[in-house]
Structures are given as C-alpha cells and as structure tokens.
Motif scaffolding. Structure first.
Motif, short mmCIF file in Angstrom:
data_model
loop_
_atom_site.label_atom_id
_atom_site.label_comp_id
_atom_site.label_asym_id
_atom_site.label_seq_id
_atom_site.Cartn_x
_atom_site.Cartn_y
_atom_site.Cartn_z
N THR A 275 0.84 -1.21 0.00
CA THR A 275 0.00 0.00 0.00
C THR A 275 0.87 1.26 0.00
OG1 THR A 275 -0.37 0.62 2.33
CG2 THR A 275 -1.66 -1.22 1.46
N TYR B 224 -10.07 -12.40 -0.30
CA TYR B 224 -9.53 -11.08 -0.61
C TYR B 224 -8.33 -11.19 -1.56
CZ TYR B 224 -6.98 -6.73 -0.17
OH TYR B 224 -6.30 -5.58 -0.47
N ALA C 101 -9.31 -11.40 -5.05
CA ALA C 101 -9.76 -10.13 -5.62
C ALA C 101 -8.59 -9.16 -5.82
CB ALA C 101 -10.81 -9.49 -4.72
N GLU C 102 -7.66 -9.15 -4.88
CA GLU C 102 -6.49 -8.26 -4.94
C GLU C 102 -5.24 -9.12 -4.81
OE1 GLU C 102 -6.50 -5.09 -5.52
OE2 GLU C 102 -8.66 -4.71 -5.40
N HIS D 4 -1.97 -10.94 -4.15
CA HIS D 4 -0.66 -10.77 -3.52
C HIS D 4 -0.12 -12.17 -3.32
CE1 HIS D 4 -1.09 -6.45 -2.55
NE2 HIS D 4 -2.35 -6.73 -2.30
N ARG E 47 0.54 -8.17 4.06
CA ARG E 47 -0.86 -7.73 4.09
C ARG E 47 -1.60 -8.39 5.25
NH1 ARG E 47 -4.04 -3.82 1.54
NH2 ARG E 47 -2.89 -4.19 -0.38
N ASN F 68 -10.64 -1.85 1.12
CA ASN F 68 -10.50 -3.18 0.51
C ASN F 68 -11.80 -3.72 -0.08
OD1 ASN F 68 -8.58 -3.68 3.43
ND2 ASN F 68 -7.69 -3.37 1.41
N ALA G 264 -14.01 -5.08 -2.87
CA ALA G 264 -13.79 -5.69 -4.19
C ALA G 264 -14.95 -6.61 -4.50
CB ALA G 264 -12.48 -6.46 -4.21
N ASN H 243 -10.93 5.51 -11.34
CA ASN H 243 -11.79 4.35 -11.10
C ASN H 243 -13.25 4.77 -11.29
OD1 ASN H 243 -13.08 2.04 -10.26
ND2 ASN H 243 -11.83 1.77 -8.42
#
Length: 266
Positions: A40, A139, A142-143, A145, A153, A202, A204, A242
């Motif tokens: 982040t 999560y 969706a994002e 890592h 995270r 967060n 998503a 966005n």
C-alpha cells in the motif's frame, strides 16, 4: 487557520493511518514516516501532520531520505490539504520529487448511506470481528498478492487495534450443494470505526458478480454495524480513474470530501 473542514480532514487522515498500520514508524517533528515493505502506498509514505516553524525543512527532508534509504526504497509523501508546512508540495517539487498519483476521498453521513444502500434480496452479508482465513483467501483472489507480500498484508490486517468488521456477501439463492461457488462470496470489504467515523477499505466485487448489488449490500451491512458503534460519518478513498467505483459511491450519496496526492523521488 483552523476550520471545521480542516479539523475533519485531519481527523480522517489520522483514522486512516491507524486503519492501515505500517510495520515501521518513525515520528520526525510531526511527520509520520511509514514503511511497510511496499504494501500500500499509504503505509509506505510520509504523512506530514505537523511542522515546527523553528525546524529546518531541509533537515527534515534529509531525515526522510535517511529513513527510506535504510530499506533501499525511494521516499514518498502523501500530501493532503492539511499537510504541514502549507507549501509542502511546492517544496517537494523543488527538491526533485514528482507527482505520482491523486486520490479522491469521499464522505457521507451514516444515515444517508443507510437510506441509499439497501441490501438486495437473496444476498446475505457476513461480518467478522477478526481476520478470518477464509476472508483473507477470498480477498487475495480479488487483490492478488503472493508470498511475502501476502504475509505483509495479513500482518497489517491482524494489527488493527480499532473496532473492525471483515465483510463478505454471499448468494443465498444457490441451493445446489454440488455447485462450485456454493459458499464463494460475491464481494469482500473492510470497515473500521474510530472517532465517530466509519472507514471503508478493501472493497472488491468479483467479476462474475458485478452489477448484482453485492457491493451495495456489503456497504449497507457495514453502515448498520457502524451506526450501532456510534459512528455518524463514513469516508473512503477511490482513485480518480476508477469510474465504476466513483459512479457507485456517488449513487449511494457519497460526496467529495478532499483529495490527497503522492509525491515520489526517483
């Protein structure tokens, strides 16, 4: 000069900093120097909350560069309308920093969000007070890592000290036990309450579930929970580019609160 708006911005930024905790923190004359292994931008930037008139700006900038140099990364600032000193952006440009990104912060009264965000029939929200393994795995879908970044995270989310709810939304109309997505969420999100504010992070929605009201149902559940915690206002950050998210939030009553900008030095 103090004003109610500036006080609100200052409070929101302090709450957001607590909601996105960095693994390394150093305070230099009112500036928060934050490093979080690159996870982040917020948690890897300087939040310039205060500045003493008798303190040399050049000396503080040197401290910033020394702080980030020990981690082998370039320094970054998060500049808000209440950053100190007031001409910080101009000073950063004069010292070789470049503008890297702009973010809109939107806000809405909790009661307004409750009025506009109505859960869709057949969609069921689930709120968890702590980070559940299933929520985190969803999560990460969706994002994405991987490896060490995913662990960073996870640690960050586990270190929240303010009341929080990890939210998912599922479809209760799926009644086939053999269905692959029987318990798969349509959307995930995080709500954090501090000082009368609900911060939304967060959020998503999975591609196959878009335009089905999953995000709206999730926000409705978080707003109801936050109201019970005494929160009266909501804030969230959304990138200026966005458009889908901007459209959704404006439809739910969110209005422009302020902008902040990132400045980085190569």
């Amino acid at each position: 000069m103090k004003s109610p708006l500036r006080d609100q911005i200052r409070a929101a930024e302090a709450h957001a900093a607590n909601a996105v905790p960095a693994s390394h923190l150093q305070i230099v004359d009112g500036w928060r120097l934050r490093y979080n292994h690159g996870v982040t931008r917020r948690a890897n930037s300087v939040l310039a909350e205060g500045h003493s008139a008798e303190t040399s700006l050049d000396a503080k900038l040197a401290d910033v560069e020394a702080f980030y140099q020990q981690f082998g990364v370039s320094p970054r600032f998060q500049v808000t309308p209440v950053s100190q000193p007031s001409q910080l952006a101009e000073a950063l440009r004069a010292h070789g920093y470049r503008h890297a990104a702009a973010v809109d912060v939107l806000s809405v009264p909790v009661t307004t969000l409750q009025h506009h965000a109505v859960g869709r029939e057949g969609l069921e929200p689930h709120l968890y007070p702590t980070l559940e393994p299933d929520w985190f795995s969803h999560y990460l879908r969706a994002e994405p890592h991987e490896g060490f970044k995913a662990e960073v995270r996870r640690r960050m989310l586990n270190h929240l000290v303010t009341p929080a709810r990890f939210a998912t939304v599922t479809d209760t109309t799926i009644d086939n036990p053999a269905a692959e997505n029987q318990n798969e969420p349509l959307a995930v999100g995080l709500g954090v309450v501090e000082g009368g504010w609900l911060g939304i992070f967060n959020v998503a929605t999975f591609p196959a579930a878009r335009r089905r009201g999953a995000a709206t149902t999730l926000l409705a559940a978080l707003a109801d929970w936050a109201a019970r915690q005494g929160a009266t206002n909501v804030y969230l950050q959304v990138g200026q580019g966005n458009t889908p998210a901007q459209t959704l939030y404006r439809r739910l009553g969110f209005a422009p609160f302020y902008q902040y900008h990132y400045y980085e030095r190569d």
